[in-house]
Scaffold this motif. Sequence first.
Motif, PDB file in Angstrom:
ATOM      1  N   THR A 147       0.744  -1.215  -0.074  1.00 29.53           N
ATOM      2  CA  THR A 147      -0.004  -0.077   0.127  1.00 29.53           C
ATOM      3  C   THR A 147       0.767   1.386   0.098  1.00 29.53           C
ATOM      4  O   THR A 147       0.521   2.226  -0.877  1.00 29.53           O
ATOM      5  CB  THR A 147      -0.955  -0.131   1.340  1.00 29.53           C
ATOM      6  OG1 THR A 147      -1.755  -1.099   1.301  1.00 29.53           O
ATOM      7  CG2 THR A 147      -1.670   1.219   1.329  1.00 29.53           C
ATOM      8  N   SER A 162      -1.845  -5.270  -5.199  1.00 24.50           N
ATOM      9  CA  SER A 162      -2.978  -4.551  -4.361  1.00 24.50           C
ATOM     10  C   SER A 162      -4.272  -5.624  -4.437  1.00 24.50           C
ATOM     11  O   SER A 162      -4.713  -6.001  -5.576  1.00 24.50           O
ATOM     12  CB  SER A 162      -3.260  -3.378  -4.693  1.00 24.50           C
ATOM     13  OG  SER A 162      -4.468  -2.999  -3.981  1.00 24.50           O
ATOM     14  N   SER A 202      -5.515   3.527  -3.432  1.00 27.49           N
ATOM     15  CA  SER A 202      -4.604   3.141  -2.913  1.00 27.49           C
ATOM     16  C   SER A 202      -4.363   3.718  -1.164  1.00 27.49           C
ATOM     17  O   SER A 202      -4.252   3.329  -0.341  1.00 27.49           O
ATOM     18  CB  SER A 202      -3.279   3.082  -3.585  1.00 27.49           C
ATOM     19  OG  SER A 202      -3.031   4.354  -3.786  1.00 27.49           O
TER      20      SER A 202
END
Length: 389
Positions: free
Chosen positions: A226, A286, A359
Motif C-alpha cells: 500500500t 493490491s 490506494s
Amino acid sequence: MSWMDSNSLFGNTSGLAGMLGDYSAIRSGSYGKLMKSYYGEQSSSISRGSSSSRSKNVLDEIIEERRNPKESKEVSAANSKLSTSVSTFKNALGTLQSENTYKDTENGLDARSKVENALKSYVSAYNDAVTTAKKSTNMNMTSNVAGAMGATKESVEALGELGITMNHDGTLAFDVKKFKTIELSTVKDAFDGNAALSYGSKIASRLNRIADSATSSGKIDSSSTTVATVSNSKSLMESIESLKGNDLYTTKNNAGDAVFNRDGVKAELGKFIEFYNKTIEAAKKSGVSGVNSNLTTLLQKTAQYTKSLAEVGVTVTSEGKLSLNKSVFDNAADDKIKTNLTSYTSSIETNARLVNYYSTTQNNSTSGYSATGSYTNTSDIVSQLYGQI
C-alpha cells in the motif's frame, strides 16, 4: 451546501485541494468525456423533440461511486474463491510434476490411469481458476492467471499432442482418446519442473509469483504494498503533470533564445518511466479493487499508445512496463516528442490519480472508467490482460 457536505460528496479527500482535484479530473480527464457524452445525448434528445432522458445521470453515478464505492456480490464471491481455485490449480500441476505419478502402484492402479486422472484434474482446476479469475478484481492473482493462459497459448501445439486443446474463451478441453495413443514420457516431459523451458515450468513460474500473503478473501494484506503504491503513484502524477504541460519543453540557450529542452524532457521522461513501472509493480499486488480496475484501464491506454510512444523511444513491454531507448529519443523530432508525450500522459492522468486515490483510501470498487471514457461497474481483468498477450 456546506463545506462539510461538499467534501463528503467526493469521498475522503483533503478539503479544498481534494475538491479542486476532482474538479480538474472532471474537466480534463475521463470524467470530462463522460460529461460530454451525457450532455451530447441530452442535446440529441432535445433536437429530436423527445421527452425521454437517461434513466440515470452519469454524474450521479460518479458521485455515488466516490461516496460509496461498491463491489458486486459476484465479484466478492470470486475474490473469496480465487485463492482456493489457484491453490487447487497448483496442486494439480504438482501431481503432474511428481515422479510417482508416472509409476505403477502396488494397489493395482497403473501409471497410465494415474496420468490420465492427473490430466483430467489439471484441466478441471485450470478451467476453474480461469473462470473464477475472470470475475475477480484481485490483480496479483488475475494477472498471473492471465500469464498462465499466455504460457498455455504458446504451448498449444505441444499440449495438442497430449489431447489438450484450448477453447476460444481460454479454457481447456481434454480428449481421452487422443491421450491413450501417446507415450507417458511425452506428458512427463511437457510438465517437467526441472526443465526451464517446459510448459510445466512456465506455469509453475506464474503461479509461484502469486503473493503468499494472499488471504482467504482473495485480497492482499500488505502495508508495504500500500505504501509503495501510494508513494510511487503520487510521484507518477507529479511527473505526468510536468510532461503534459508546456513549460518543460522550452528553455533558453546561452544567447537567450528559446530552444527545445531535449535534455530536460529526457530527464523527466526517465523519472516518469521509473515511477510508472514502480506504480504498476506495486499496484498489481493490491487487493483493492478500485486500484485494480483503474490499473487495468491505465495498462489498456498505454497499450493503445504503443506505436506513438515507440516513435520517441519509449517501448511498452508485454507486462505493460516502459523502457527508454535514448538513441531513438535523441533522433526524434522536437514536435513529435512534445505531441506524443503530452497526448499520452494526458490520456492516463485520470486513472493514475484514481490509482493513488484508491490506494490511499483503501476503498474497494469494481467501478472504473474505460479507455474511451465510459463508466463501467465490472472489469474482466483476465480477458483484458490475456488479450494483450
